[in-house]
Scaffold this motif. Structure first.
Motif, PDB file in Angstrom:
ATOM      1  N   ASN A  83       0.836  -1.209   0.000  1.00 28.26           N
ATOM      2  CA  ASN A  83       0.000   0.000   0.000  1.00 28.26           C
ATOM      3  C   ASN A  83       0.870   1.256   0.000  1.00 28.26           C
ATOM      4  O   ASN A  83       1.809   1.369   0.798  1.00 28.26           O
ATOM      5  CB  ASN A  83      -0.906   0.023   1.231  1.00 28.26           C
ATOM      6  N   PHE A  85       0.445   5.445   0.293  1.00 31.00           N
ATOM      7  CA  PHE A  85      -0.491   6.499   0.671  1.00 31.00           C
ATOM      8  C   PHE A  85       0.159   7.867   0.567  1.00 31.00           C
ATOM      9  O   PHE A  85       1.339   8.043   0.869  1.00 31.00           O
ATOM     10  CB  PHE A  85      -0.960   6.328   2.129  1.00 31.00           C
ATOM     11  N   ASP A  86      -0.650   8.872   0.189  1.00 33.36           N
ATOM     12  CA  ASP A  86      -0.299  10.271   0.390  1.00 33.36           C
ATOM     13  C   ASP A  86      -1.375  10.857   1.302  1.00 33.36           C
ATOM     14  O   ASP A  86      -1.758  10.233   2.267  1.00 33.36           O
ATOM     15  CB  ASP A  86      -0.192  11.020  -0.943  1.00 33.36           C
ATOM     16  N   GLY A  87      -1.870  12.045   1.020  1.00 28.61           N
ATOM     17  CA  GLY A  87      -2.925  12.597   1.867  1.00 28.61           C
ATOM     18  C   GLY A  87      -2.407  13.069   3.206  1.00 28.61           C
ATOM     19  O   GLY A  87      -1.305  13.612   3.329  1.00 28.61           O
ATOM     20  N   PRO A  90       1.310  10.436   4.566  1.00 32.68           N
ATOM     21  CA  PRO A  90       2.033   9.728   3.508  1.00 32.68           C
ATOM     22  C   PRO A  90       2.882   8.589   4.079  1.00 32.68           C
ATOM     23  O   PRO A  90       3.654   8.782   5.019  1.00 32.68           O
ATOM     24  CB  PRO A  90       2.922  10.819   2.900  1.00 32.68           C
ATOM     25  N   ARG A  91       2.753   7.387   3.457  1.00 28.61           N
ATOM     26  CA  ARG A  91       3.472   6.235   3.986  1.00 28.61           C
ATOM     27  C   ARG A  91       3.381   5.067   3.009  1.00 28.61           C
ATOM     28  O   ARG A  91       2.611   5.095   2.052  1.00 28.61           O
ATOM     29  CB  ARG A  91       2.907   5.811   5.351  1.00 28.61           C
ATOM     30  N   THR A 109       6.282  -0.354   7.999  1.00 31.13           N
ATOM     31  CA  THR A 109       5.697   0.929   7.610  1.00 31.13           C
ATOM     32  C   THR A 109       6.823   1.918   7.347  1.00 31.13           C
ATOM     33  O   THR A 109       7.716   2.098   8.183  1.00 31.13           O
ATOM     34  CB  THR A 109       4.780   1.491   8.702  1.00 31.13           C
ATOM     35  N   GLU A 111       7.606   5.750   6.859  1.00 30.67           N
ATOM     36  CA  GLU A 111       7.007   7.063   7.122  1.00 30.67           C
ATOM     37  C   GLU A 111       8.082   8.022   7.601  1.00 30.67           C
ATOM     38  O   GLU A 111       8.944   7.643   8.400  1.00 30.67           O
ATOM     39  CB  GLU A 111       5.910   6.914   8.184  1.00 30.67           C
ATOM     40  N   TYR A 166      -4.049   9.847  -3.821  1.00 36.43           N
ATOM     41  CA  TYR A 166      -3.792   9.648  -2.387  1.00 36.43           C
ATOM     42  C   TYR A 166      -3.649   8.181  -2.004  1.00 36.43           C
ATOM     43  O   TYR A 166      -3.272   7.871  -0.876  1.00 36.43           O
ATOM     44  CB  TYR A 166      -4.912  10.279  -1.557  1.00 36.43           C
ATOM     45  N   TYR A 167      -3.916   7.246  -2.940  1.00 36.94           N
ATOM     46  CA  TYR A 167      -3.763   5.826  -2.608  1.00 36.94           C
ATOM     47  C   TYR A 167      -3.551   5.011  -3.874  1.00 36.94           C
ATOM     48  O   TYR A 167      -4.285   5.127  -4.851  1.00 36.94           O
ATOM     49  CB  TYR A 167      -4.995   5.305  -1.883  1.00 36.94           C
ATOM     50  N   THR A 183      -6.087   1.143  -7.628  1.00 37.40           N
ATOM     51  CA  THR A 183      -6.129   2.545  -7.203  1.00 37.40           C
ATOM     52  C   THR A 183      -7.432   2.857  -6.481  1.00 37.40           C
ATOM     53  O   THR A 183      -8.368   2.063  -6.489  1.00 37.40           O
ATOM     54  CB  THR A 183      -5.996   3.505  -8.408  1.00 37.40           C
ATOM     55  N   ALA A 184      -7.495   4.023  -5.895  1.00 40.36           N
ATOM     56  CA  ALA A 184      -8.699   4.480  -5.199  1.00 40.36           C
ATOM     57  C   ALA A 184      -9.799   4.800  -6.205  1.00 40.36           C
ATOM     58  O   ALA A 184      -9.541   5.212  -7.336  1.00 40.36           O
ATOM     59  CB  ALA A 184      -8.389   5.725  -4.360  1.00 40.36           C
TER      60      ALA A 184
END
Length: 217
Positions: A83, A85-87, A90-91, A109, A111, A166-167, A183-184
Motif C-alpha cells: 500500500n 499512501f499520500d494525503g 504519507p506512507r 511501515t 514514514e 492519495y492511494y 487505485t482508489a
C-alpha cells in the motif's frame, strides 16, 4: 497663556487617570511579550514528505527496506499487496515473510523517511502460504508515482473534485497469479470510476462502476 491653560488642565485631571493609563500600557506590553513567548514555544512542524509524488523517495524506501536487520542478506517475499499512501499521512505499508520464522509475517511501515516494524503475526493457519507471496524484486516502488499520475489524469478527464492521488496499491492475486496496480475509486457527481493498471503500468481497466464500461484495455 497656553502654558497656563495646560498647567491648569493637568491640575484638574485626577491622578487616577494617569494610574489607569500606566496600567493599561503595562498590560499591553505584558500581553505582547506573552504572545511572543507562546510563538517561540510552539513546536516546529515536521514538513510532510510526499510518497506518491516523489520517485526518489520511493526508490530510497525500497533500497532501505532490503537493508533492514530482519531482512538483510535474504530474499524478500511480500504477502499479497503493498500500500502506498499520500494525503494526511504519507506512507508505505506491507507485510513480509519473516526469513527466520517462515510461519510469521513482519509488518513494515515507511514514514518520514524511515522504516518501522510491528509485532510479527503468526499465519500458520493459512494453507499454502507460499501461494500468497510474491518477490519484492517483482515490483519497482518508483512506478507507483507513474500510476498516481495516470490516476490524476483520469480524475481530471471526468471532472472529479479530487484529482490529487492519495492511494495506490500493488496487488498479487494468488489464484490467477496476476500482479497489477489497484487505485482508489474516483468520485464525481452521481458517478464512480475505477482504474487499474497492468504490472508494467499500462491501463488494464478504466470503467464506470455500476454502469456502462468506458474503456478496457
Amino acid at each position: 497663556m497656553l502654558e497656563w491653560l495646560l498647567s491648569m488642565w493637568l491640575l484638574s485631571v485626577s491622578p487616577q487617570f494617569f494610574g489607569e493609563s500606566l496600567v493599561a500600557e503595562q498590560n499591553v506590553q505584558v500581553q505582547a511579550a506573552s504572545a511572543e513567548e507562546t510563538v517561540q514555544r510552539q513546536p516546529e512542524k515536521i514538513p510532510k514528505q510526499w510518497v506518491l509524488r516523489d520517485k526518489s523517495v520511493l526508490q530510497a524506501a525500497q533500497q532501505s527496506l532490503l537493508m533492514q536487520p530482519e531482512l538483510a542478506d535474504n530474499p524478500v517475499y511480500v504477502f499479497e499487496k503493498i500500500n502506498f499512501f499520500d494525503g494526511d499521512r504519507p506512507r508505505i505499508e506491507l507485510a513480509v515473510l519473516n526469513p527466520k520464522q517462515p510461519e510469521h509475517l513482519i509488518f513494515f511501515t515507511f514514514e518520514q523517511n524511515k522504516w518501522t516494524t510491528s509485532p510479527a503475526e503468526d499465519v500458520s493457519h493459512i494453507k499454502n502460504l507460499s501461494r500468497h507471496l510474491f518477490a519484492l524484486s517483482d515490483v519497482e516502488f518508483a512506478q507507483a508515482a507513474d500510476i498516481a499520475t495516470t490516476w490524476a489524469q483520469k480524475a481530471r478527464e471526468v471532472n472529479a473534485p479530487i484529482d490529487e492521488p492519495y492511494y495506490v496499491a500493488y496487488v498479487f492475486l494468488p489464484k490467477s497469479k496476476k500482479q497489477f496496480w489497484h487505485t482508489a475509486t474516483i468520485e464525481t457527481v452521481g458517478k464512480q470510476f475505477y482504474l487499474s493498471c497492468h504490472q508494467d503500468g499500462r491501463v488494464w481497466e478504466w470503467k464506470q462502476l455500476a454502469g456502462a464500461r468506458t474503456e478496457e484495455q
